[in-house]
Design an enzyme around this catalytic site. Structure first.
Site, PDB file in Angstrom:
ATOM      1  N   TYR A  21     -14.158  39.651  40.767  1.00 20.58           N
ATOM      2  CA  TYR A  21     -13.759  38.454  41.513  1.00 20.58           C
ATOM      3  C   TYR A  21     -14.751  37.310  41.308  1.00 20.58           C
ATOM      4  O   TYR A  21     -15.184  36.660  42.261  1.00 20.58           O
ATOM      5  CB  TYR A  21     -13.598  38.787  43.004  1.00 20.58           C
ATOM      6  N   TYR A  71      -5.226  46.306  52.225  1.00 21.76           N
ATOM      7  CA  TYR A  71      -5.694  46.247  50.834  1.00 21.76           C
ATOM      8  C   TYR A  71      -5.694  47.661  50.283  1.00 21.76           C
ATOM      9  O   TYR A  71      -6.213  48.591  50.903  1.00 21.76           O
ATOM     10  CB  TYR A  71      -7.112  45.661  50.742  1.00 21.76           C
ATOM     11  N   ASP A  85      -4.403  55.892  52.971  1.00 19.97           N
ATOM     12  CA  ASP A  85      -5.356  55.462  51.957  1.00 19.97           C
ATOM     13  C   ASP A  85      -6.755  55.537  52.564  1.00 19.97           C
ATOM     14  O   ASP A  85      -7.192  54.631  53.274  1.00 19.97           O
ATOM     15  CB  ASP A  85      -5.014  54.033  51.523  1.00 19.97           C
TER      16      ASP A  85
END
Length: 449
Positions: free
Chosen positions: A36, A164, A265
């Protein structure tokens, strides 16, 4: 687990002065993508010579206490002798061998470890390359499962806003499509159904009206969906948000009612980070599919796993394809499996629960001191996770320079300063990290964009 007892003092234990030459740094700046980060306007990078315990030794001689555990993975610290030995010993046998048609002891042992440690009933283990790929595999499992049951009209996923799940295509499609990091790809990705992000904090109870809203979301969308995917208890890169376990209880109930699989997750939250071995344990629920990664190898190598129930595995394997339709080249890599076993054994044989509780106590005590400053919106702690949320975005370049000058390595993002330290961190080091975080919010220059 052994404590890294070397406390931070400025200029203490400097490594031999070795500086990466300017030509190499210029090459890095002009040719290497960092996460990023722009290649035209790159953020500064700090060259690391070595790492040991909880410390990063920079090439210019400075030493930093790592509060990030290298993005939450290095739970036992750097250069751990047991993990080093696992890698070296396995290298003497084989570094890699294909998993198609072959097997080996490290993979078998890792499967046993994961079946033992994860919630009861999760006993079919798919070994994969990274956290994002573990999510991809979980999503493919859910699609194959519903297809095998004859529910071919189902193709969507239910998930939470502010979530996310990774950077690959399938994982991106269930990240928040508006406020998340992947909003630029909205037109490229399939469209799924997003429930409002949980608003009730970790210790709060849902109202009857809030439960009814969740039920309505399922009534409207479940018939088109194969599964509900979420990060249990802690939404990580979506804002380091902690939410009430009751959300998991209600979502588990409604997934069962509507014939959906529940995918948890736990890439970031697994292996003790929130105070329980897995975050779903806060709610006492068992998902149909669980994704783990990051701390799985103690941060030594990239490896993840997608673990499902026997029912899910049987349905998939009795379906049209007859197999799970995924098979990475480096699936079950022996080196990664060997070090993962060593890491999990270290965790199992330690008093990890007491360690995390002690870290949590320190984080609460020290970070609460930030609450009085005008730039601070919220301070929250859960297990070995501490967050200072600010009213303005953090200037990453200026904040990191401020932190490095004080012997600390953290990686702020957006309006968040947060810490997820190695479990082996000594009390004095942890206090120094927290005090430096508090100092950042007093320094207005760290927020000048």
């Amino acid at each position: 687990m052994e404590n890294d007892s070397k406390s931070y003092k400025k200029n203490e234990m400097k490594t031999e002065n070795k500086t990466i030459n300017k030509e190499d740094l210029d090459f890095d700046k002009n040719h290497l993508w960092h996460p990023y980060t722009s290649l035209t306007k790159p953020l500064p990078v700090y060259p690391v010579e070595s790492a040991e315990g909880v410390r990063l030794h920079l090439t210019d001689g400075r030493i930093l206490i790592d509060g990030m555990a290298s993005w939450w993975s290095v739970i036992h610290g750097y250069k751990h002798p047991v993990l080093n030995a696992a890698i070296v010993n396995q290298t003497q046998k084989m570094a890699h061998v294909m998993f198609g048609g072959l097997t080996h002891q490290p993979a078998i042992d890792l499967g046993k470890n994961l079946v033992e440690l994860t919630p009861k009933g999760l006993d079919a283990v798919f070994l994969c390359d990274s956290g994002s790929i573990a999510v991809e595999v979980a999503m493919k499992m859910a699609v194959q499962y519903q297809h095998a049951l004859g529910n071919k009209e189902r193709s969507k996923f239910l998930t939470l806003k502010k979530g996310y799940h990774g950077d690959t295509s399938g994982a991106m499609s269930v990240c928040d499509p508006v406020s998340g990091m992947h909003y630029l790809f909205q037109d490229f990705m399939p469209k799924h159904f997003f429930m409002e992000a949980p608003e009730k904090g970790f210790e709060e109870i849902l109202t009857t009206e809030e439960i009814a809203t969740i039920e309505s979301f399922f009534e409207e969308n479940a018939a088109q969906a194969v599964a509900f995917i979420l990060e249990p208890i802690v939404q990580g890169a979506g804002g380091m948000r902690f939410y009430a376990p009751q959300y998991l209880i209600e979502i588990r109930r409604l997934c069962t009612k509507h014939g959906l699989l529940l995918i948890a997750d736990e890439i970031a939250t697994g292996f003790g980070r929130t105070g329980t071995l897995f975050a779903v344990e806060h709610a006492g629920i068992i998902p149909d599919i669980l994704c783990v990664g990051k701390a799985l190898t103690g941060g030594y190598m990239t490896l993840a796993a997608t673990i499902c129930t026997r029912k899910v595995a049987n349905v998939i394997c009795n379906g049209e394809a007859g197999v799970m339709m995924h098979g990475p080249t480096f699936m079950g890599n022996p080196l990664a499996c060997a070090v993962a076993n060593a890491s999990l054994n270290l965790l199992k044989n330690s008093n990890w629960k007491q360690t995390i509780s002690k870290i949590e106590t320190t984080l609460k005590k020290e970070l609460s001191k930030a609450e009085k400053y005008p730039l601070v919106k919220d301070v929250r702690v859960l297990g070995a996770i501490g967050v200072i949320e600010t009213t303005m975005p953090v200037n990453v370049e200026k904040a990191q320079a401020f932190l490095v000058e004080r012997g600390v390595w953290l990686r702020p993002f957006r309006n968040l300063l947060y810490i997820m330290p190695p479990y082996v961190m000594h009390q004095e080091d942890l206090e120094h990290l927290c005090q430096t975080m508090v100092a950042v919010v007093q320094e207005e220059a760290c927020f000048a964009l």
